[in-house]
Design an enzyme around this catalytic site. Structure first.
Site, PDB file in Angstrom:
ATOM      1  N   HIS A  47      -1.755   0.776   7.225  1.00  0.00           N
ATOM      2  CA  HIS A  47      -2.307   0.856   5.878  1.00  0.00           C
ATOM      3  C   HIS A  47      -2.506   2.301   5.443  1.00  0.00           C
ATOM      4  CE1 HIS A  47      -4.120  -0.717   2.303  1.00  0.00           C
ATOM      5  NE2 HIS A  47      -5.257  -0.094   2.514  1.00  0.00           N
ATOM      6  N   ASP A  92      -8.053   3.298  -2.964  1.00  0.00           N
ATOM      7  CA  ASP A  92      -7.080   2.395  -2.352  1.00  0.00           C
ATOM      8  C   ASP A  92      -6.645   1.357  -3.383  1.00  0.00           C
ATOM      9  OD1 ASP A  92      -5.566   0.713  -0.824  1.00  0.00           O
ATOM     10  OD2 ASP A  92      -7.148   0.183   0.601  1.00  0.00           O
ATOM     11  N   CYS A  98       0.812  -1.223   0.000  1.00  0.00           N
ATOM     12  CA  CYS A  98       0.000   0.000   0.000  1.00  0.00           C
ATOM     13  C   CYS A  98       0.843   1.270   0.000  1.00  0.00           C
ATOM     14  CB  CYS A  98      -0.959   0.011   1.196  1.00  0.00           C
ATOM     15  SG  CYS A  98      -0.136   0.084   2.823  1.00  0.00           S
TER      16      CYS A  98
END
Length: 290
Positions: free
Chosen positions: A107, A122, A68
């Site tokens: 995250h 995302d 991420c």
């Protein structure tokens, strides 16, 4: 670093003139179908860094993927370069083995504001919890997408993302109890607040996740890529291919165990990844932190 080279990497050929939701969605979908979610560097003896130039070189020039902090940092750079109003948020991932959220903010996600409406983008979660479209930041509203139904709920400034999946058909019943198979039909994914974050907020986590023996990412070698009708993933020696809604309200989940010599060939053929160093696949079962 330039946008044309990035778009050549993802295959996006659409307009970049409008900063609207349609353009954002198109750019986003090209990214998740070209750039894998992967942590292979950890299992090749390479360090994962947060430096944007390094991330750009790895993903755009070397045609690798990332987790991420790499995928969303690069995508955020692209969107900002096109004139979108963006910022980073930090999330705590839900750990199904411990039935609890992580205590570390591990995250990174992007918030994009278009015409006064906020969206979460995302590109860095992977597998079946990877959203396929930007999600409007509203509480309690079902947002159906190809992977399933996503939903945000907000209580006292804390936002939760959850996903409802379809039924699953697994032809290879030897994998019906695999720890790689999501058992719950409705599952929490992560929680977050709207406090703005910077990459500096993730430096400790970036080191921890690639060095701690308790980290999911040191215990499993992961490579996952979204396709036009599902996703494929290589976790350790197990290759899975999921086809969403292949029958009404049913996803097809196919598993195969690879031999050592098939791993690198599969990475090349299924994920377009060629590694510079030797990969040591791993899939340690049992509890872990995220």
């Amino acid at each position: 670093m330039n946008l044309e080279e990035y778009f050549a990497r993802t295959g996006y050929k659409g307009s970049t003139e409008k900063q609207d939701l349609e353009t954002l969605t198109d750019i986003f979908q090209h990214h998740i179908r070209a750039v894998p979610f992967e942590n292979l560097s950890i299992h090749c003896g390479e360090e994962i860094t947060l430096e944007l130039e390094h991330v750009y070189d790895k993903i755009v020039r070397k045609k690798r993927g990332g987790w991420c902090m790499e995928n969303n940092q690069l995508l955020n750079w692209v969107l900002k370069g096109l004139g979108y109003d963006t910022g980073f948020l930090g999330a705590y991932v839900f750990n199904p083995h411990q039935n609890a959220y992580a205590t570390l903010m591990t995250h990174l996600v992007i918030k994009v504001v278009i015409d006064g409406k906020a969206y979460i983008v995302d590109a860095g979660f992977g597998v079946s919890y990877q959203m396929w479209q930007p999600m409007e930041l509203v509480s309690g509203k079902d947002q159906p997408q190809a992977p399933g139904i996503f939903r945000f709920t907000e209580i006292n400034g804390v936002w939760n993302l959850e996903k409802v999946r379809r039924k699953q058909y697994i032809p290879n019943q030897g994998f019906s109890n695999s720890d790689l198979l999501e058992k719950r039909e409705c599952r929490k994914v992560y929680m977050f607040s709207l406090e703005p974050r910077t990459m500096e907020d993730f430096r400790f986590q970036c080191t921890y996740l690639q060095t701690s023996p308790d980290s999911l990412f040191t215990r499993k070698s992961i490579c996952a890529l979204q396709t036009t009708d599902g996703f494929r993933a290589l976790i350790g020696w197990t290759f899975t291919e999921t086809t969403y809604n292949y029958k009404e309200d049913m996803d097809l989940v196919e598993f195969v165990t690879l031999e050592d010599e098939e791993v690198e060939k599969t990475l090349k053929e299924k994920f377009n990844i060629t590694l510079e160093r030797k990969l040591v696949p791993i899939n340690v079962k049992g509890p872990y932190t995220i």
